[in-house]
Design an enzyme around this catalytic site. Structure first.
Site, PDB file in Angstrom:
ATOM      1  N   GLU A 439       0.832  -1.229   0.000  1.00 59.13           N
ATOM      2  CA  GLU A 439       0.000   0.000   0.000  1.00 59.13           C
ATOM      3  C   GLU A 439       0.856   1.265   0.000  1.00 59.13           C
ATOM      4  OE1 GLU A 439      -2.834   0.337  -0.854  1.00 59.13           O
ATOM      5  OE2 GLU A 439      -3.448  -1.745  -0.656  1.00 59.13           O
TER       6      GLU A 439
HETATM    7  C1  LIG Z   1       2.550  -9.824   0.106  1.00 62.31           C
HETATM    8  C2  LIG Z   1       2.326  -8.690  -0.840  1.00 62.31           C
HETATM    9  C3  LIG Z   1       1.026  -8.318  -1.174  1.00 62.31           C
HETATM   10  C4  LIG Z   1       0.824  -7.289  -2.090  1.00 62.31           C
HETATM   11  N1  LIG Z   1      -0.460  -6.998  -2.500  1.00 62.31           N
HETATM   12  C5  LIG Z   1      -0.655  -6.147  -3.542  1.00 62.31           C
HETATM   13  C6  LIG Z   1      -1.942  -5.996  -4.140  1.00 62.31           C
HETATM   14  O1  LIG Z   1      -2.939  -6.583  -3.711  1.00 62.31           O
HETATM   15  N2  LIG Z   1      -2.057  -5.184  -5.222  1.00 62.31           N
HETATM   16  C7  LIG Z   1      -0.986  -4.519  -5.761  1.00 62.31           C
HETATM   17  O2  LIG Z   1      -1.154  -3.820  -6.742  1.00 62.31           O
HETATM   18  N3  LIG Z   1       0.253  -4.633  -5.208  1.00 62.31           N
HETATM   19  C8  LIG Z   1       0.442  -5.438  -4.118  1.00 62.31           C
HETATM   20  N4  LIG Z   1       1.692  -5.589  -3.574  1.00 62.31           N
HETATM   21  C9  LIG Z   1       2.801  -4.809  -4.111  1.00 62.31           C
HETATM   22  C10 LIG Z   1       3.266  -3.721  -3.153  1.00 62.31           C
HETATM   23  O3  LIG Z   1       2.308  -2.700  -3.053  1.00 62.31           O
HETATM   24  C11 LIG Z   1       4.637  -3.236  -3.639  1.00 62.31           C
HETATM   25  O4  LIG Z   1       5.547  -4.290  -3.385  1.00 62.31           O
HETATM   26  C12 LIG Z   1       5.081  -1.961  -2.962  1.00 62.31           C
HETATM   27  O5  LIG Z   1       4.273  -0.878  -3.373  1.00 62.31           O
HETATM   28  C13 LIG Z   1       6.540  -1.617  -3.245  1.00 62.31           C
HETATM   29  O6  LIG Z   1       6.857  -1.716  -4.602  1.00 62.31           O
HETATM   30  P1  LIG Z   1       8.129  -2.577  -5.056  1.00 62.31           P
HETATM   31  O7  LIG Z   1       8.006  -3.914  -4.429  1.00 62.31           O
HETATM   32  O8  LIG Z   1       8.229  -2.522  -6.514  1.00 62.31           O
HETATM   33  O9  LIG Z   1       9.348  -1.863  -4.382  1.00 62.31           O
HETATM   34  P2  LIG Z   1      10.189  -0.651  -5.009  1.00 62.31           P
HETATM   35  O10 LIG Z   1       9.242   0.379  -5.516  1.00 62.31           O
HETATM   36  O11 LIG Z   1      11.181  -1.206  -5.930  1.00 62.31           O
HETATM   37  O12 LIG Z   1      10.910  -0.073  -3.710  1.00 62.31           O
HETATM   38  C14 LIG Z   1      12.101  -0.627  -3.167  1.00 62.31           C
HETATM   39  C15 LIG Z   1      12.615   0.317  -2.072  1.00 62.31           C
HETATM   40  O13 LIG Z   1      12.926   1.604  -2.651  1.00 62.31           O
HETATM   41  C16 LIG Z   1      12.200   2.631  -2.004  1.00 62.31           C
HETATM   42  N5  LIG Z   1      11.787   3.624  -3.001  1.00 62.31           N
HETATM   43  C17 LIG Z   1      11.227   3.412  -4.215  1.00 62.31           C
HETATM   44  N6  LIG Z   1      10.980   4.579  -4.818  1.00 62.31           N
HETATM   45  C18 LIG Z   1      11.385   5.566  -3.990  1.00 62.31           C
HETATM   46  C19 LIG Z   1      11.384   6.991  -4.031  1.00 62.31           C
HETATM   47  N7  LIG Z   1      10.876   7.654  -5.071  1.00 62.31           N
HETATM   48  N8  LIG Z   1      11.880   7.659  -2.981  1.00 62.31           N
HETATM   49  C20 LIG Z   1      12.356   7.004  -1.894  1.00 62.31           C
HETATM   50  N9  LIG Z   1      12.373   5.666  -1.788  1.00 62.31           N
HETATM   51  C21 LIG Z   1      11.897   4.956  -2.822  1.00 62.31           C
HETATM   52  C22 LIG Z   1      10.998   1.948  -1.371  1.00 62.31           C
HETATM   53  O14 LIG Z   1      10.497   2.694  -0.255  1.00 62.31           O
HETATM   54  C23 LIG Z   1      11.582   0.597  -0.979  1.00 62.31           C
HETATM   55  O15 LIG Z   1      12.208   0.700   0.256  1.00 62.31           O
HETATM   56  C24 LIG Z   1       1.911  -6.588  -2.628  1.00 62.31           C
HETATM   57  C25 LIG Z   1       3.217  -6.944  -2.269  1.00 62.31           C
HETATM   58  C26 LIG Z   1       3.434  -7.994  -1.417  1.00 62.31           C
HETATM   59  C27 LIG Z   1       4.843  -8.400  -1.105  1.00 62.31           C
END
Ligand SMILES: Cc1cc2nc3c(=O)[nH]c(=O)nc-3n(C[C@H](O)[C@H](O)[C@H](O)COP(=O)(O)OP(=O)(O)OC[C@H]3O[C@@H](n4cnc5c(N)ncnc54)[C@H](O)[C@@H]3O)c2cc1C
Length: 597
Positions: A439
């Site tokens: 989220e």
């Molecule tokens: C168990 C689980 C359930 C989920 N359920 C859903 C769902 O129902 N629907 C859905 O759509 N998604 C879902 N997700 C996805 C989830 O919302 C994303 O994993 C999350 O938003 C982070 O995106 P990412 O994994 O690509 O991490 P990234 O965006 O790659 O982030 C990696 C790190 O970099 C940091 N970061 C990234 N961009 C920036 C920035 N601009 N400034 C500072 N820091 C930054 C982040 O804070 C994080 O620490 C789920 C994920 C999991 C693991």
């Protein structure tokens, strides 16, 4: 140890911290009464304690299973979900014209905590459905409302949020899923989504997916994203689930925690395209998505509270039973229960105080949402919307960090047994860990707070919040009861630190954005701690007032507020100091972190 939903604490917070009875009396439209609300929350607690909580451990062990596109939830999940839905729990604050109870959002947030405390993996299914209901209700066409709202509110059909793709996580401007216009006014979707919670399962007769996708002529970035509704089964004219849509689950993830909650890869349009309907306007999906995500962000914050409370209950029971060493008050030869050691008391008191603080913040956020929706005047509704906007990232990020920290303390209180799966303490830590990631990660929440929320109304919204904290500190000071110890002084100090940091941050957003980004997470923590301390002090004042009229049963809340103020709030000025150093200490990060290649 058996878990019990913390009904008395939740009701106390709804009353004393969120001021629900006064809100209903003088600020909200609608015919709500405290007796009904209190019996709804109590019944939710009974259902969760008796029916859902027993699934938590068995669900963790069995996990969700995937085979040939079919996802099977752990034994008992489908059955309990059916009873949960039949009891009407899917519609606590949903509109009555579509079968909901129409109660304030505060009551729904109370129930969300209750379901998640019993089993976070189970409760995720309704959590996502509720976000989808909110988006549909606000942005769906009359035809979509008529076809989908009632089955979703009744819990017969569940909802999902399909945002994430391999290259689009925190940054949704990179969404690639393609939408094409069909001649009949509907759309066809093609693409892959990942990490979709309850994207496929066996608990409901249909699954309604809310999917972010891009039209061929859409502008680049977030201004070219649209929101679509794509059901697993297309609805027949009589509303029953009919033909299978061109979408399927391609697999589920193996995860650190929430094993019973299927996290799905979703494949859209492997053949003719998944049939979908537009929700809202073309290329304006972001607004609808934020509505869906804001509700879900508060709900995820509530997950932090829920799991923190569960970890606390378990650690407390263990600390009363486990004997090691001799405390200073132990006179005989026996070893003392570890709860008699001051360091264990510190851990348990920290768990309880921070969880109550986070619950208070979530309740204040929900109360603001209620004012935004049910407020009697335009001004009141605007005030509620602005305050909810300010508090939502704090409710999400502070509360989920607290959930994590409380679960970690829970393991620590158990000693070595905490690291062993059979106590269940480790499961809370594994389950809670995701809440600060999904989220919108907590890092993203803090950026939202600093960049978008501090400037609201020229800074007046945040200034009002700090003024409210000062008023509570003054109230404690005027009460002058020594049971509050240094509560008033420490809360006033923290408000000073928050005010100073707010000034610095607001200046940086305009002049030195790098420093604002460098301090954003610490600023959010400072805000959460100070506001949380104010919530506890407010609860303490209410308990104190009850004692003045003869009911001393809640007086421990004064001591809880004092503990938080004297043992945790002094850290606020240190955090403010850390923020003040800006981005300078990060400048040499490449030299410090070295070459990782
Ligand atoms: C168990 C689980 C359930 C989920 N359920 C859903 C769902 O129902 N629907 C859905 O759509 N998604 C879902 N997700 C996805 C989830 O919302 C994303 O994993 C999350 O938003 C982070 O995106 P990412 O994994 O690509 O991490 P990234 O965006 O790659 O982030 C990696 C790190 O970099 C940091 N970061 C990234 N961009 C920036 C920035 N601009 N400034 C500072 N820091 C930054 C982040 O804070 C994080 O620490 C789920 C994920 C999991 C693991």
């Amino acid at each position: 140890m058996s878990y019990r939903s913390p009904i008395a604490d939740i009701l106390f917070s709804l009353k004393a911290v969120a001021g629900l009875p006064e809100l209903m009396e003088s600020r909200l439209e609608g015919d709500f009464d405290w007796e009904t609300i209190s019996s709804v929350v109590t019944e939710a607690g009974r259902f969760a304690t008796e029916e859902i909580a027993p699934l938590n451990r068995s669900g963790d062990i069995a996990g969700a299973r995937y085979e040939n596109g079919i996802v099977t939830t752990p034994p008992g999940f489908a059955d309990v979900y059916r009873r949960w839905a039949e009891a009407g729990w899917g519609g606590v604050s949903a509109p009555p014209e579509f079968g909901g109870m129409g109660l304030p959002h505060l009551v729904n947030v109370a129930c969300t905590e209750i379901w998640n405390g019993a089993s976070m993996a189970f409760a995720l299914c309704p959590l996502l459905t509720e976000g989808a209901i909110g988006a549909l209700n606000s942005f769906g066409s009359p035809e979509l409302l008529n076809a989908y709202l009632q089955p979703m509110i009744s819990g017969r059909w569940t909802g999902t949020m399909n945002l994430t793709e391999p290259q689009a996580g925190s940054d949704l401007s990179a969404v690639k899923t393609r939408a094409e216009r069909a001649p009949d006014g509907t759309y066809r979707l093609f693409g892959q989504k990942i990490f979709i919670t309850y994207g496929e399962h066996d608990m409901a007769e249909n699954i309604v997916h809310f999917v972010l996708a891009r039209l061929p002529d859409a502008p680049p970035g977030t201004r070219g994203i649209s929101l679509f509704l794509a059901p697993k089964y297309l609805a027949n004219p009589d509303g029953s689930p009919g033909e299978r849509n061109d979408l399927r689950c391609g697999g589920i993830e193996h995860k650190l925690g929430i094993h019973a909650s299927p996290t799905c890869v979703m494949l859209y349009g492997e053949n003719e395209g998944a049939k979908a309907w537009l929700v809202g306007e073309e290329n304006r999906g972001l607004a609808a998505m934020f509505l869906m995500m804001n509700a879900a962000r508060l709900a995820v914050g509530t997950q932090g509270v829920a799991i923190g409370d569960r970890a606390y209950q378990q650690a407390l029971a263990f600390a009363r039973e486990r004997r090691q060493g001799r405390s200073r008050r132990q006179s005989g030869p026996d070893m003392s229960p570890i709860i008699e050691h001051p360091d264990v008391q510190r851990m348990l008191m920290t768990m309880k105080a921070t969880v109550h603080a986070a619950r208070g913040i979530c309740h204040l956020t929900a109360a603001s949402l209620d004012l935004a929706i049910h407020g009697r005047t335009v001004e009141e509704r605007a005030e509620g919307a602005d305050r909810a906007a300010l508090l939502t990232p704090i409710a999400k990020a502070f509360s989920t960090d607290i959930g994590d920290e409380a679960a970690s303390f829970g393991v620590q209180v158990h000693g070595g047994m905490g690291f062993i799966e059979e106590t269940g303490a480790a499961q809370h830590l594994r389950d809670s860990r995701i809440a600060s990631i999904y989220e919108g990660t907590n890092g993203i929440q803090s950026i939202d707070l600093v960049q978008r929320k501090l400037p609201l109304n020229g800074g007046e919204t945040v200034a009002n919040e700090i003024a409210g904290i000062r008023e509570i500190a003054r109230g404690v000071d005027e009460r002058g009861d020594e049971a509050f110890g240094g509560t008033a002084a420490r809360l006033a100090d923290a408000a000073d630190a928050l005010e100073q940091a707010t000034r610095t941050m607001r200046g940086w957003v305009a002049t030195d954005p790098e420093s604002a980004l460098a301090g954003a997470s610490q600023y959010l923590r400072l805000f959460g701690m100070t506001l949380g301390g104010a919530c506890l002090a407010k609860a303490g004042l209410a308990a104190d007032a009850m004692a003045t009229s003869g009911d001393r049963s809640e007086l421990a809340r004064v001591s809880l507020a004092r503990f938080f103020a004297e043992k945790l709030l002094p850290l606020a000025s240190g955090i403010a100091q850390a923020i003040a150093s800006g981005a300078a200490p990060l400048k040499e990060y490449e030299a410090v972190l070295g070459d990782t290649a």
